[in-house]
Design an enzyme around this catalytic site. Sequence first.
Site, PDB file in Angstrom:
ATOM      1  N   ASN A 161       0.832  -1.207   0.000  1.00 59.10           N
ATOM      2  CA  ASN A 161       0.000   0.000   0.000  1.00 59.10           C
ATOM      3  C   ASN A 161       0.863   1.251   0.000  1.00 59.10           C
ATOM      4  O   ASN A 161       1.950   1.279   0.576  1.00 59.10           O
ATOM      5  CB  ASN A 161      -0.974  -0.018   1.194  1.00 59.10           C
ATOM      6  CG  ASN A 161      -0.435   0.715   2.408  1.00 59.10           C
ATOM      7  OD1 ASN A 161      -0.491   1.943   2.492  1.00 59.10           O
ATOM      8  ND2 ASN A 161       0.124  -0.044   3.359  1.00 59.10           N
TER       9      ASN A 161
ATOM     10  N   PHE B   9      -1.616   8.272   4.160  1.00 50.81           N
ATOM     11  CA  PHE B   9      -2.369   8.910   5.254  1.00 50.81           C
ATOM     12  C   PHE B   9      -3.642   9.609   4.758  1.00 50.81           C
ATOM     13  O   PHE B   9      -3.925  10.751   5.137  1.00 50.81           O
ATOM     14  CB  PHE B   9      -1.501   9.920   6.015  1.00 50.81           C
ATOM     15  CG  PHE B   9      -0.439   9.329   6.908  1.00 50.81           C
ATOM     16  CD1 PHE B   9      -0.408   7.981   7.214  1.00 50.81           C
ATOM     17  CD2 PHE B   9       0.542  10.147   7.470  1.00 50.81           C
ATOM     18  CE1 PHE B   9       0.580   7.446   8.047  1.00 50.81           C
ATOM     19  CE2 PHE B   9       1.522   9.624   8.308  1.00 50.81           C
ATOM     20  CZ  PHE B   9       1.544   8.279   8.582  1.00 50.81           C
TER      21      PHE B   9
ATOM     22  N   SER C  56       5.602   5.134   8.593  1.00 49.61           N
ATOM     23  CA  SER C  56       4.957   4.918   7.296  1.00 49.61           C
ATOM     24  C   SER C  56       5.953   5.294   6.205  1.00 49.61           C
ATOM     25  O   SER C  56       6.585   6.347   6.277  1.00 49.61           O
ATOM     26  CB  SER C  56       3.716   5.799   7.159  1.00 49.61           C
ATOM     27  OG  SER C  56       3.338   5.815   5.800  1.00 49.61           O
TER      28      SER C  56
ATOM     29  N   ASN D  31       5.147   6.105   3.300  1.00 51.25           N
ATOM     30  CA  ASN D  31       4.419   6.821   2.239  1.00 51.25           C
ATOM     31  C   ASN D  31       4.288   8.323   2.456  1.00 51.25           C
ATOM     32  O   ASN D  31       3.592   8.990   1.708  1.00 51.25           O
ATOM     33  CB  ASN D  31       3.032   6.193   2.069  1.00 51.25           C
ATOM     34  CG  ASN D  31       3.134   4.721   1.707  1.00 51.25           C
ATOM     35  OD1 ASN D  31       3.944   4.347   0.859  1.00 51.25           O
ATOM     36  ND2 ASN D  31       2.363   3.871   2.379  1.00 51.25           N
ATOM     37  N   THR D  32       4.928   8.842   3.494  1.00 52.17           N
ATOM     38  CA  THR D  32       4.983  10.297   3.678  1.00 52.17           C
ATOM     39  C   THR D  32       6.459  10.666   3.695  1.00 52.17           C
ATOM     40  O   THR D  32       7.214  10.210   4.563  1.00 52.17           O
ATOM     41  CB  THR D  32       4.300  10.728   5.008  1.00 52.17           C
ATOM     42  OG1 THR D  32       2.929  10.377   4.937  1.00 52.17           O
ATOM     43  CG2 THR D  32       4.431  12.229   5.251  1.00 52.17           C
TER      44      THR D  32
ATOM     45  N   LYS E 104       5.575   3.456  17.013  1.00 48.60           N
ATOM     46  CA  LYS E 104       5.489   2.414  15.969  1.00 48.60           C
ATOM     47  C   LYS E 104       6.647   2.590  14.995  1.00 48.60           C
ATOM     48  O   LYS E 104       6.776   3.634  14.359  1.00 48.60           O
ATOM     49  CB  LYS E 104       4.152   2.524  15.232  1.00 48.60           C
ATOM     50  CG  LYS E 104       3.966   1.429  14.178  1.00 48.60           C
ATOM     51  CD  LYS E 104       2.527   1.335  13.754  1.00 48.60           C
ATOM     52  CE  LYS E 104       2.334   0.322  12.657  1.00 48.60           C
ATOM     53  NZ  LYS E 104       0.944   0.183  12.253  1.00 48.60           N
TER      54      LYS E 104
ATOM     55  N   ASN F  41       5.601  -1.501  11.299  1.00 48.75           N
ATOM     56  CA  ASN F  41       4.905  -1.004  10.111  1.00 48.75           C
ATOM     57  C   ASN F  41       5.312  -1.836   8.891  1.00 48.75           C
ATOM     58  O   ASN F  41       6.011  -2.840   9.025  1.00 48.75           O
ATOM     59  CB  ASN F  41       5.248   0.484   9.915  1.00 48.75           C
ATOM     60  CG  ASN F  41       4.042   1.253   9.416  1.00 48.75           C
ATOM     61  OD1 ASN F  41       3.371   0.798   8.494  1.00 48.75           O
ATOM     62  ND2 ASN F  41       3.756   2.388  10.012  1.00 48.75           N
TER      63      ASN F  41
END
Length: 277
Positions: A120, A124, A182, A184-185, A220, A249
Amino acid sequence: MLKSISSFLRSKTFGDFSRDSLLKMDPEIAHQASIAALKMGLVPSQQRVDSKLLATNICGLELKNPIGMAAGFDKNAQVPVALSKIGFGFCEIGTVTPHSQQGNEKPRLFRLPEKQAIINRMGFNNHGHDEVFKRLSEINSEAIIGVNIGANKDSGDFVKDYVLGVKKFAPISDYLTINISSPNTKGLRDLQGFEALKKLLFECLAERARAKIRVPIFLKIAPDLDEKEMDAIAKVIVDSDIDGLIISNTTIGRETVLGLEHSEELGGLSGKPLFNL
Ligand SMILES: Cc1cc2nc3c(=O)[nH]c(=O)nc-3n(C[C@H](O)[C@H](O)[C@H](O)COP(=O)(O)O)c2cc1C
């Protein structure tokens, strides 16, 4: 009539049919359909009470069982009560950022069924602090509710976004998760470095100290850290009052899925291949 609908919803036939149908849909539509089904009460509740042997205490949190729903499923606190009713011992809302944001362009979610994995790069997508706060204030859940906090993609000050998250959600959650892992940021994972993490935790824990109740705060982390990076995190957390780590994660590694369809999509890989890591 109601009784027969309820037993049909509980039947294996309906379960298999739902699963097969969801797996035929685009993955993000399937996710939305699952949330909609939970909202409409189409997912049957747990029938038996959990054995007392499953009761688990973590940092003072009394879980009816140790199986929870990880962050990313109910990002916007739409179905925590339904998740509790189907049997989860805890439900982690989020990641929530101060302002709502759309996330990355679609498609951004990919199945790798051969490995029971998913990639994925949602980025966010969420409704933002105020809307999620409002929903959470209106519910009463048997399961423990955690709120996973993050930073807006276009934020000029990531640390400030986390502090705002602590301030907003400490009064109404059972625990908080500081998600700095994450993939993705852009720049988010840099917060795992020694100096950046020290500052982040110092500010977040100072904000927690201002709240009336002391909620546990977990950090996390990513599974892609080398020994040196893990040592740096360990050094920071032993000197801090953080309550625990959430491991982990999604991974940016692809060794376990090489050559499979979608394996080269950008984002984080989760599911079975993550387990050994
Ligand atoms: C579609 C999707 C969205 C996710 N969104 C988030 C998120 O917003 N915040 C977060 O901390 N983790 C998020 N995760 C990571 C999960 O919470 C979990 O850490 C990860 O999937 C590893 O566990 P698993 O292999 O059991 O799925 C997401 C995972 C998936 C598959």
